[in-house]
Write an enzyme that holds these catalytic residues in place. Structure first.
Site, PDB file in Angstrom:
ATOM      1  N   ARG A  31       0.787  -1.360  -0.275  1.00 26.79           N
ATOM      2  CA  ARG A  31       0.095   0.312   0.017  1.00 26.79           C
ATOM      3  C   ARG A  31       0.848   1.074   0.030  1.00 26.79           C
ATOM      4  O   ARG A  31       0.645   2.005  -0.478  1.00 26.79           O
ATOM      5  CB  ARG A  31      -1.070   0.028   1.174  1.00 26.79           C
ATOM      6  CG  ARG A  31      -1.635  -1.447   0.921  1.00 26.79           C
ATOM      7  CD  ARG A  31      -3.046  -0.971   0.904  1.00 26.79           C
ATOM      8  NE  ARG A  31      -3.880  -2.043   1.284  1.00 26.79           N
ATOM      9  CZ  ARG A  31      -3.969  -3.074   0.672  1.00 26.79           C
ATOM     10  NH1 ARG A  31      -3.426  -3.476  -0.493  1.00 26.79           N
ATOM     11  NH2 ARG A  31      -4.688  -4.359   1.042  1.00 26.79           N
ATOM     12  N   GLU A 175     -14.377 -13.748  10.231  1.00 24.71           N
ATOM     13  CA  GLU A 175     -14.056 -13.159   8.745  1.00 24.71           C
ATOM     14  C   GLU A 175     -13.921 -13.716   7.647  1.00 24.71           C
ATOM     15  O   GLU A 175     -12.532 -14.774   7.808  1.00 24.71           O
ATOM     16  CB  GLU A 175     -13.091 -12.069   8.765  1.00 24.71           C
ATOM     17  CG  GLU A 175     -13.048 -11.012   6.600  1.00 24.71           C
ATOM     18  CD  GLU A 175     -12.008 -10.354   7.222  1.00 24.71           C
ATOM     19  OE1 GLU A 175     -11.276  -9.535   7.750  1.00 24.71           O
ATOM     20  OE2 GLU A 175     -11.451  -9.960   6.206  1.00 24.71           O
ATOM     21  N   LYS A 217     -17.845 -10.617   9.517  1.00 22.67           N
ATOM     22  CA  LYS A 217     -16.962 -10.067   8.211  1.00 22.67           C
ATOM     23  C   LYS A 217     -17.211 -10.887   7.794  1.00 22.67           C
ATOM     24  O   LYS A 217     -15.598 -11.195   7.095  1.00 22.67           O
ATOM     25  CB  LYS A 217     -15.639  -9.392   9.002  1.00 22.67           C
ATOM     26  CG  LYS A 217     -15.432  -8.681   7.835  1.00 22.67           C
ATOM     27  CD  LYS A 217     -14.103  -7.675   9.205  1.00 22.67           C
ATOM     28  CE  LYS A 217     -13.175  -7.378   7.779  1.00 22.67           C
ATOM     29  NZ  LYS A 217     -12.340  -6.091   8.156  1.00 22.67           N
ATOM     30  N   SER A 259     -14.688  -4.411   2.507  1.00 25.37           N
ATOM     31  CA  SER A 259     -14.813  -3.735   1.280  1.00 25.37           C
ATOM     32  C   SER A 259     -14.295  -4.755  -0.098  1.00 25.37           C
ATOM     33  O   SER A 259     -14.678  -4.755  -1.077  1.00 25.37           O
ATOM     34  CB  SER A 259     -14.342  -2.503   0.642  1.00 25.37           C
ATOM     35  OG  SER A 259     -13.221  -2.657   1.640  1.00 25.37           O
ATOM     36  N   GLY A 260     -13.618  -5.131   0.565  1.00 26.77           N
ATOM     37  CA  GLY A 260     -12.569  -6.688  -0.673  1.00 26.77           C
ATOM     38  C   GLY A 260     -12.328  -6.284  -2.080  1.00 26.77           C
ATOM     39  O   GLY A 260     -12.743  -7.243  -3.304  1.00 26.77           O
ATOM     40  N   GLY A 261     -11.824  -4.657  -2.212  1.00 22.58           N
ATOM     41  CA  GLY A 261     -11.313  -4.508  -3.435  1.00 22.58           C
ATOM     42  C   GLY A 261     -12.086  -3.406  -4.060  1.00 22.58           C
ATOM     43  O   GLY A 261     -12.319  -3.340  -4.934  1.00 22.58           O
ATOM     44  N   ARG A 290      -9.728  -0.750   2.746  1.00 18.73           N
ATOM     45  CA  ARG A 290      -9.486  -0.150   1.568  1.00 18.73           C
ATOM     46  C   ARG A 290     -10.632   1.190   1.308  1.00 18.73           C
ATOM     47  O   ARG A 290      -9.483   2.076   0.694  1.00 18.73           O
ATOM     48  CB  ARG A 290      -8.839  -0.770   0.277  1.00 18.73           C
ATOM     49  CG  ARG A 290      -7.803  -1.323   0.158  1.00 18.73           C
ATOM     50  CD  ARG A 290      -7.968  -3.032  -1.043  1.00 18.73           C
ATOM     51  NE  ARG A 290      -8.433  -3.813  -0.143  1.00 18.73           N
ATOM     52  CZ  ARG A 290      -8.363  -5.336  -0.666  1.00 18.73           C
ATOM     53  NH1 ARG A 290      -7.796  -5.274  -2.202  1.00 18.73           N
ATOM     54  NH2 ARG A 290      -8.915  -6.209  -0.361  1.00 18.73           N
TER      55      ARG A 290
HETATM   56  C1  5MM Z   1      -6.536  -4.761   6.288  1.00 13.77           C
HETATM   57  O1  5MM Z   1      -6.914  -6.004   5.811  1.00 13.77           O
HETATM   58  C2  5MM Z   1      -6.409  -7.029   6.435  1.00 13.77           C
HETATM   59  C3  5MM Z   1      -6.096  -8.450   5.590  1.00 13.77           C
HETATM   60  O2  5MM Z   1      -4.553  -7.833   5.954  1.00 13.77           O
HETATM   61  P1  5MM Z   1      -3.358  -8.631   5.929  1.00 13.77           P
HETATM   62  O3  5MM Z   1      -3.403  -9.739   4.357  1.00 13.77           O
HETATM   63  O4  5MM Z   1      -2.497  -7.989   5.855  1.00 13.77           O
HETATM   64  O5  5MM Z   1      -3.461  -9.780   6.696  1.00 13.77           O
HETATM   65  C4  5MM Z   1      -7.986  -7.741   5.416  1.00 13.77           C
HETATM   66  O6  5MM Z   1      -8.004  -8.732   6.998  1.00 13.77           O
HETATM   67  C5  5MM Z   1      -9.045  -6.426   5.991  1.00 13.77           C
HETATM   68  O7  5MM Z   1      -9.316  -6.345   7.278  1.00 13.77           O
HETATM   69  C6  5MM Z   1     -10.183  -7.245   5.456  1.00 13.77           C
HETATM   70  O8  5MM Z   1     -10.057  -7.908   4.083  1.00 13.77           O
HETATM   71  C7  5MM Z   1     -11.107  -5.490   4.990  1.00 13.77           C
HETATM   72  O9  5MM Z   1      -9.863  -4.678   4.432  1.00 13.77           O
HETATM   73  P2  5MM Z   1     -11.050  -4.532   3.000  1.00 13.77           P
HETATM   74  O10 5MM Z   1      -9.887  -3.507   2.458  1.00 13.77           O
HETATM   75  O11 5MM Z   1     -11.154  -5.525   1.782  1.00 13.77           O
HETATM   76  O12 5MM Z   1     -11.990  -3.906   3.954  1.00 13.77           O
END
Ligand code: 5MM
Length: 335
Positions: A31, A175, A217, A259-261, A290
């Site tokens: 990032r 999650e 989640k 949010s997943g991308g 993200r």
């Molecule tokens: C913040 O990203 C988390 C994963 O981190 P690593 O892959 O570095 O371990 C991830 O679990 C995150 O909490 C969720 O996927 C939600 O993040 P997004 O960006 O998908 O909303």
């Protein structure tokens, strides 16, 4: 009402959601390098400290998920990060899995690790101020996947983690993320996500997890990111609600989507419609990484780390997500 249920509700009630700032160093490096910032412990702290100290953030954010490095850091003003977060009335959370590794006998798939020594690590995190935790299982869709093996083994790990987190008096965020990658249709995403979530609750129940003291989640129901059969936001909301109504037990107090991308606006608009049509008892909110941080990170890097400008952009995103969690968001409010 159990203590765990009270904590869960405090994190997600009144339109509040969760800031997922638990990127591992590998992900955070990607990032930061994408915006031409070197990934050092100091830079990772500086960006996160800027977000966490935004004034009035507790109107929108009920919990922040940290990574192990961050929960042990101290701000440039000498306050520990958990103290900084709790002093603004926000609850500290911690990612406790140690990452997704190759699943034996299904080499294209992943199993999330971190159960060994977890009880002791949880005690340490509680001492540091954490009151909720997170563990992410990850599933990719292809012709034959996710396999029964990955669905069963990840559900088992999520349940064992949840039981241990509750034993340590912390709310587990469960999650199971079915990834957007691929060219599958939204209906395939719906059937695979339903299967994954149902198996998780079967295992959580077997492991005697108090379902009123967890937060789920999940991903929203979307067509794969390479699919040409994209669906409208209205359908995303309806399919997501169908999936959750049929696979989540009523005792669960709330659902906080990843949010997943999705872009920031997509993630906000879809959450708004999910709440507009919400015909369940579940609180439906956000736990975005993200979709809360992307614009803020860009501004932070472009303005030579300007605190005020970064916080303004971040708080705008958090406010938009809170409005979406109350079904009160509209595109006009973005300007
Ligand atoms: C913040 O990203 C988390 C994963 O981190 P690593 O892959 O570095 O371990 C991830 O679990 C995150 O909490 C969720 O996927 C939600 O993040 P997004 O960006 O998908 O909303």
């Amino acid at each position: 009402m159990s203590e765990l249920n009270k904590i869960a509700l405090k994190i997600i009630s009144n339109g509040k959601g969760i800031l997922a700032a638990d990127e591992s160093n590998g992900t955070m490096t990607k990032r930061l390098e994408a915006v031409n910032v070197t990934s050092t412990p100091e830079n990772r702290l500086l960006f996160r400290e800027t977000l966490f100290s935004s004034e009035g953030l507790n109107k929108y954010i009920g919990g922040v998920i940290l990574y192990d490095e961050t929960i042990n850091q101290t701000t440039n003003f000498g306050k520990s990060i958990p103290d900084l977060i709790s002093s603004s009335g926000i609850i500290t959370g911690i990612k406790v899995d140690t990452g997704a590794k190759t699943l034996a006998n299904s080499s294209e798939e992943k199993i999330t690790e971190g159960l060994d020594g977890l009880r002791e690590r949880l005690d340490k995190y509680y001492e540091l101020g954490a009151r909720f935790t997170k563990w992410r299982g990850v599933y990719a869709i292809s012709d034959k996947n996710p396999s029964k093996l990955s669905i069963n083994s990840n559900a088992h790990a999520l349940a064992r983690y949840s039981a241990l987190a509750q034993e340590s008096k912390m709310v587990p965020i469960v999650e199971p993320e079915v990834l957007m990658d691929g060219n599958h249709s939204a209906d395939i995403c719906l059937s695979k996500t339903s299967e994954v979530i149902k198996k998780c609750f079967e295992e959580l129940t077997l492991h005697k997890v108090d379902l009123s003291g967890i937060i789920l989640k999940p991903n929203m129901i979307l067509a794969g990111s390479q699919s040409r059969r994209k669906i409208l936001s209205e359908e995303v909301a309806q399919k997501t609600l169908d999936c959750l109504k049929n696979s989540v037990p009523n005792e669960v107090p709330g659902i906080a989507f990843l949010s997943g991308g999705q872009t920031e606006i997509e993630a906000t608009e879809n959450l708004n419609l999910i709440n507009k049509y919400n015909n369940t008892n579940f609180i439906m909110t956000f736990s975005y990484g993200r979709a809360l941080q992307q614009s803020a990170l860009k501004v932070w890097s472009e303005t030579n780390k300007d605190i005020q400008k970064t916080q303004n952009i971040f708080k705008h995103r958090a406010r938009m997500c809170t409005l979406a969690a109350k079904a009160k968001w509209s595109i006009e409010l973005e300007n």
